[in-house]
Scaffold this active site. Structure first.
Site, PDB file in Angstrom:
ATOM      1  N   SER A  28       0.841  -1.203   0.175  1.00 44.22           N
ATOM      2  CA  SER A  28       0.183   0.054   0.072  1.00 44.22           C
ATOM      3  C   SER A  28       0.836   1.214   0.143  1.00 44.22           C
ATOM      4  CB  SER A  28      -1.046   0.029   1.046  1.00 44.22           C
ATOM      5  OG  SER A  28      -2.019   0.913   0.937  1.00 44.22           O
TER       6      SER A  28
ATOM      7  N   HIS B  57      -7.611  -5.670   0.294  1.00 41.29           N
ATOM      8  CA  HIS B  57      -6.583  -4.999   0.254  1.00 41.29           C
ATOM      9  C   HIS B  57      -5.351  -5.618   1.298  1.00 41.29           C
ATOM     10  CE1 HIS B  57      -4.456  -1.064  -0.329  1.00 41.29           C
ATOM     11  NE2 HIS B  57      -4.196  -1.046   0.898  1.00 41.29           N
TER      12      HIS B  57
END
Length: 249
Positions: free
Chosen positions: A79, A210
């Site tokens: 990320s 995610h």
């Protein structure tokens, strides 16, 4: 302990810390050493103010890692950590970095414009909990909120400000990783990382959202280990230009 063949340096997500990578060594060969970056403002560095701009953060980490470049480095970032790892790879000298592994984030030149107004504290915490990286019950606890928010706010401001106009191109292999149900990044976002390397590009999509790398830890690290094992030898050689990289042999 003998000197490792390779050091895998891991960069956590916004609001995250090095604990995410604590079990990774069990999936890697003994001659690969795992290092995890701890950004200021969390865990052992809780008393330090967070850094809310990319340039000073990447500069700080690059200086620290230059002392560990006696063996080749592979950089993995998840990320926000993907962007930090990329900027550190750009800054490190010569052949210090053998590979860049980016996870769950669009390439710098594919990032959408930032929102007009920064989110509130509640919005930040709600978004973090909704992505599955932190137990919502913990974030609802007032004491935990007070611990998490300063670092999370600094990281979010860093992401809002980071929009490089002409991202540097590196000459090292880059691999992009993604959870197939990630709401923040899709295959085109991942594929755009290929624009930033002349050293070869590959992708790997794994089940999950995610934070796919938590349930799919073994699969992710096993894939990375196989790719790293195929890298040609690279020696760390300091150069006068910190952005200069050499072609892969």
């Amino acid at each position: 302990m003998p000197r490792p063949r390779l050091r895998l340096v891991c960069f956590p997500h916004a609001g995250g810390g090095p604990h995410l990578f604590r079990t990774w060594p069990s999936h890697l060969p003994e001659d690969v050493e795992v290092l995890a970056v701890c950004y200021p403002g969390r865990q052992d560095r809780l008393s330090e103010p967070g850094i809310d701009r990319m340039e000073p953060l990447a500069d700080l980490i690059s200086r620290a890692l230059s002392e560990r470049a006696d063996v080749p480095l592979a950089l993995f970032g998840h990320s926000m950590g993907a962007l930090v790892a990329y900027e550190v790879a750009v800054r490190l000298p010569g052949d210090a970095v053998s590979a860049l592994l980016v996870s769950a984030h669009p390439a710098p030149h594919r990032m959408p414009p930032p929102s007009a107004e920064p989110p509130t504290d509640d919005e930040l915490l709600h978004a973090m909990a909704g992505l599955g990286g932190t137990d919502p019950a913990l974030l609802a606890h007032e004491g935990m909120r007070d611990l998490v928010l300063p670092a999370l706010r600094a990281d979010h401001e860093l992401l809002r400000a980071y929009r490089p106009r002409n991202p540097a191109v590196v000459d090292i292999p880059v691999t992009g990783y993604l959870g197939e149900d990630d709401p923040l990044a899709g295959p085109p976002d991942l594929a755009a990382w290929a624009d930033l390397t002349t050293g070869g590009f590959g992708t790997c999509v794994l089940p999950g959202g995610h934070f796919y790398l938590v349930p799919a830890e073994r699969e992710l690290v096993t894939d990375m280990s196989a790719r790293l094992a195929q890298l040609p030898p690279r020696l760390a050689r300091p150069r006068s230009d910190p952005r200069e990289t050499s072609p892969c042999p």
